[in-house]
Design a protein around this motif. Structure first.
Motif, PDB file in Angstrom:
ATOM      1  N   ILE A   1       0.439  11.398  -3.794  1.00 24.81           N
ATOM      2  CA  ILE A   1      -0.036  10.239  -3.029  1.00 24.81           C
ATOM      3  C   ILE A   1      -1.195   9.574  -3.758  1.00 24.81           C
ATOM      4  CG2 ILE A   1      -1.154   9.506  -0.880  1.00 24.81           C
ATOM      5  CD1 ILE A   1       0.384  11.791   0.518  1.00 24.81           C
ATOM      6  N   LEU A   2      -2.132  10.382  -4.240  1.00 21.43           N
ATOM      7  CA  LEU A   2      -3.286   9.845  -4.967  1.00 21.43           C
ATOM      8  C   LEU A   2      -2.842   9.172  -6.260  1.00 21.43           C
ATOM      9  CD1 LEU A   2      -5.718  12.859  -4.445  1.00 21.43           C
ATOM     10  CD2 LEU A   2      -5.846  10.626  -3.334  1.00 21.43           C
ATOM     11  N   GLN A   3      -1.854   9.751  -6.943  1.00 24.52           N
ATOM     12  CA  GLN A   3      -1.359   9.176  -8.195  1.00 24.52           C
ATOM     13  C   GLN A   3      -0.728   7.806  -7.951  1.00 24.52           C
ATOM     14  OE1 GLN A   3       1.570  11.564 -10.179  1.00 24.52           O
ATOM     15  NE2 GLN A   3       1.738  10.196 -11.924  1.00 24.52           N
ATOM     16  N   PHE A   4       0.102   7.686  -6.929  1.00 24.89           N
ATOM     17  CA  PHE A   4       0.708   6.393  -6.617  1.00 24.89           C
ATOM     18  C   PHE A   4      -0.351   5.357  -6.241  1.00 24.89           C
ATOM     19  CE2 PHE A   4       4.935   8.348  -6.322  1.00 24.89           C
ATOM     20  CZ  PHE A   4       5.737   7.307  -6.789  1.00 24.89           C
ATOM     21  N   THR A   5      -1.375   5.788  -5.523  1.00 24.73           N
ATOM     22  CA  THR A   5      -2.458   4.874  -5.143  1.00 24.73           C
ATOM     23  C   THR A   5      -3.139   4.304  -6.386  1.00 24.73           C
ATOM     24  OG1 THR A   5      -2.844   6.096  -3.086  1.00 24.73           O
ATOM     25  CG2 THR A   5      -4.612   4.653  -3.851  1.00 24.73           C
TER      26      THR A   5
ATOM     27  N   ILE B   1      -1.833   4.178  -9.573  1.00 22.59           N
ATOM     28  CA  ILE B   1      -0.894   3.391 -10.361  1.00 22.59           C
ATOM     29  C   ILE B   1      -0.685   2.011  -9.752  1.00 22.59           C
ATOM     30  CG2 ILE B   1       1.538   3.200 -11.059  1.00 22.59           C
ATOM     31  CD1 ILE B   1       0.035   5.080 -12.807  1.00 22.59           C
ATOM     32  N   LEU B   2      -0.628   1.949  -8.424  1.00 27.26           N
ATOM     33  CA  LEU B   2      -0.411   0.676  -7.733  1.00 27.26           C
ATOM     34  C   LEU B   2      -1.699  -0.127  -7.580  1.00 27.26           C
ATOM     35  CD1 LEU B   2       2.024   1.968  -4.961  1.00 27.26           C
ATOM     36  CD2 LEU B   2       2.621   0.580  -6.944  1.00 27.26           C
ATOM     37  N   ASN B   3      -2.798   0.375  -8.170  1.00 31.79           N
ATOM     38  CA  ASN B   3      -4.096  -0.313  -8.120  1.00 31.79           C
ATOM     39  C   ASN B   3      -4.542  -0.598  -6.690  1.00 31.79           C
ATOM     40  OD1 ASN B   3      -4.815  -0.526 -10.860  1.00 31.79           O
ATOM     41  ND2 ASN B   3      -3.371  -2.201 -11.148  1.00 31.79           N
ATOM     42  N   LYS B   4      -4.328   0.381  -5.819  1.00 37.06           N
ATOM     43  CA  LYS B   4      -4.731   0.231  -4.424  1.00 37.06           C
ATOM     44  C   LYS B   4      -6.064   0.934  -4.179  1.00 37.06           C
ATOM     45  CE  LYS B   4      -0.917  -1.732  -2.720  1.00 37.06           C
ATOM     46  NZ  LYS B   4      -0.908  -3.047  -2.039  1.00 37.06           N
ATOM     47  N   ASN B   5      -6.867   0.368  -3.274  1.00 38.27           N
ATOM     48  CA  ASN B   5      -8.017   1.103  -2.772  1.00 38.27           C
ATOM     49  C   ASN B   5      -7.482   2.205  -1.853  1.00 38.27           C
ATOM     50  OD1 ASN B   5     -10.001  -0.512  -4.009  1.00 38.27           O
ATOM     51  ND2 ASN B   5      -9.797  -2.054  -2.394  1.00 38.27           N
TER      52      ASN B   5
ATOM     53  N   ILE C   1       6.146   3.240  -0.544  1.00 42.14           N
ATOM     54  CA  ILE C   1       6.954   3.894  -1.575  1.00 42.14           C
ATOM     55  C   ILE C   1       7.983   4.784  -0.887  1.00 42.14           C
ATOM     56  CG2 ILE C   1       5.544   5.958  -1.896  1.00 42.14           C
ATOM     57  CD1 ILE C   1       6.884   3.771  -4.741  1.00 42.14           C
ATOM     58  N   SER C   2       9.154   4.900  -1.493  1.00 39.70           N
ATOM     59  CA  SER C   2      10.210   5.703  -0.856  1.00 39.70           C
ATOM     60  C   SER C   2       9.849   7.181  -0.892  1.00 39.70           C
ATOM     61  CB  SER C   2      11.550   5.473  -1.566  1.00 39.70           C
ATOM     62  OG  SER C   2      11.592   6.143  -2.806  1.00 39.70           O
TER      63      SER C   2
ATOM     64  N   LEU D   1       8.475   9.728  -4.021  1.00 43.49           N
ATOM     65  CA  LEU D   1       7.337  10.628  -3.866  1.00 43.49           C
ATOM     66  C   LEU D   1       7.742  12.065  -4.171  1.00 43.49           C
ATOM     67  CD1 LEU D   1       5.641   9.277  -0.603  1.00 43.49           C
ATOM     68  CD2 LEU D   1       4.561   9.424  -2.853  1.00 43.49           C
ATOM     69  N   ALA D   2       8.885  12.475  -3.632  1.00 45.98           N
ATOM     70  CA  ALA D   2       9.355  13.845  -3.852  1.00 45.98           C
ATOM     71  C   ALA D   2       9.698  14.088  -5.313  1.00 45.98           C
ATOM     72  CB  ALA D   2      10.576  14.113  -2.974  1.00 45.98           C
ATOM     73  N   SER D   3      10.291  13.083  -5.974  1.00 46.95           N
ATOM     74  CA  SER D   3      10.678  13.238  -7.382  1.00 46.95           C
ATOM     75  C   SER D   3       9.468  13.395  -8.281  1.00 46.95           C
ATOM     76  CB  SER D   3      11.512  12.033  -7.833  1.00 46.95           C
ATOM     77  OG  SER D   3      12.725  11.969  -7.127  1.00 46.95           O
TER      78      SER D   3
END
Length: 349
Positions: free
Chosen positions: A284-288, A290-294, A301-302, A306-308
């Motif tokens: 979850i932190l990694q996607f945050t 990469i997506l440049n989100k605060n 995200i699907s 996330l599971a993959s």
């Protein structure tokens, strides 16, 4: 000991960032606005400058212009620090001569890594003995990595992919290198059991497709658009010709590829040895990031993706997300996930 000039108008951020850098054994000078920053840069001649963009008196672009046009300071590495994350804003800063661009909020490791790599690059360039010092450069010479990206943007073949479309497949011959202009791309492989394993996530301004330059070596993984994506592609033959003329670009590309390998190793170690709870939290932190989100902004995200990335079964991920929701770590609305307790997620074991 290397000296850093930090130019930032936010008092708390300036003091906290200075403390982080000092703990890493740098001598740090600070300036509360661009005007004072320019004066200090000319006075102390720091080894590197870290500068915010939105500031009173003189903004970051004005500081960079003043620094880069003064012969006494023009060779000082310059890193932008800003909350602006749009691709065009990043490109604008890099076009004007910045060496790197960090977006707020940033991780301590990101800041230290950026400073270390830019200082290392400056030292390498300073120690180089060039045989072409008296030669007149050609107008079409590519002098640095940012100009190489501009070449992709200006002369490369532009392609657009809808969400879920494949950019290239594992096993296909690798004839092109891609620069992502917009969107997020996932690299993934398929296990013998048919399970998808995401090996990396790529964002705007990242390269795709590096395999072997010597021959049409096949791609080692498949890349797919996570959302709508635009890329620019250049043939490997053209890129090899450019790299053969400019060692500096080759060094910068090596740094990028080395960083990618380190991140891939870290992800594999996490997948191999971490608990399901920790894998889920870190993903979850990694996607945050990469997506440049605060952290307080929702990511969409699907669950399969996330599971993959986490390397766990989708059912296990969904159960863990439910657990995190009950504990108040996250908030879930449909496919949206919002972090409520950042530190709690970071500390999950």
């Amino acid at each position: 000991m290397n000296t850093i000039l930090l130019i930032e108008d936010d008092t708390a951020l300036r003091e906290n960032t200075a403390e982080l850098l000092e703990l890493s054994n740098y001598t740090v000078h600070t300036a509360p606005n661009g005007k004072i920053g320019i004066e200090m840069a000319k006075k102390i001649l720091p080894n590197i400058i870290v500068c915010d963009i939105m500031m009173p008196e003189v903004d970051g672009y004005g500081v960079l212009k003043a620094i880069s046009t003064d012969p006494t300071t023009s060779q000082i590495p310059f890193i932008f620090l800003s909350a602006k994350t749009e691709h065009k804003e990043i490109r604008k800063g890099m076009d004007q001569g910045a060496d790197d661009y960090l977006t707020k909020p940033f991780e301590e490791e990101e800041l230290i890594s950026a400073v270390e790599s830019r200082l290392a690059k400056a030292e390498i360039i300073a120690n180089m003995v060039t045989a072409k010092s008296s030669a007149t450069p050609e107008e079409d010479d590519i002098r640095n990595l940012n100009e190489l990206k501009n070449l992709f943007d200006d002369t490369g073949q532009i392609k657009e992919f809808k969400k879920g479309e494949v950019i290239y497949k594992e096993g296909a011959f690798s004839r092109n290198i891609y620069l992502i202009l917009n969107g997020i791309v996932k690299s993934h492989k398929m296990e013998e059991s048919g399970k998808e394993l995401i090996t990396a996530l790529h964002k705007a301004d990242d390269f795709l497709g590096f395999t072997s330059f010597a021959e049409n070596f096949p791609y080692q993984e498949t890349t797919t658009a996570v959302d709508d994506v635009k890329v620019a592609s250049v043939s490997k033959e053209n890129l090899v010709e450019i790299l053969s003329k400019n060692k500096n670009i080759s060094i910068e590309l090596m740094n990028i590829l080395s960083k990618d390998i380190s991140e891939a190793k870290h992800q594999l170690l996490q997948m191999a040895y971490s608990s399901v709870r920790k894998k889920t939290a870190q993903t979850i932190l990694q996607f945050t990031r990469i997506l440049n989100k605060n952290p307080n902004e929702a990511i969409k995200i699907s669950r399969n993706d996330l599971a993959s990335v986490a390397g766990i079964a989708t059912e296990s991920l969904i159960r863990t997300l439910s657990e995190f929701k009950k504990k108040g770590f996250i908030e879930i609305e449909g496919r949206n996930i919002k972090i409520l307790k950042l530190q709690a997620l970071e500390e999950v074991e």
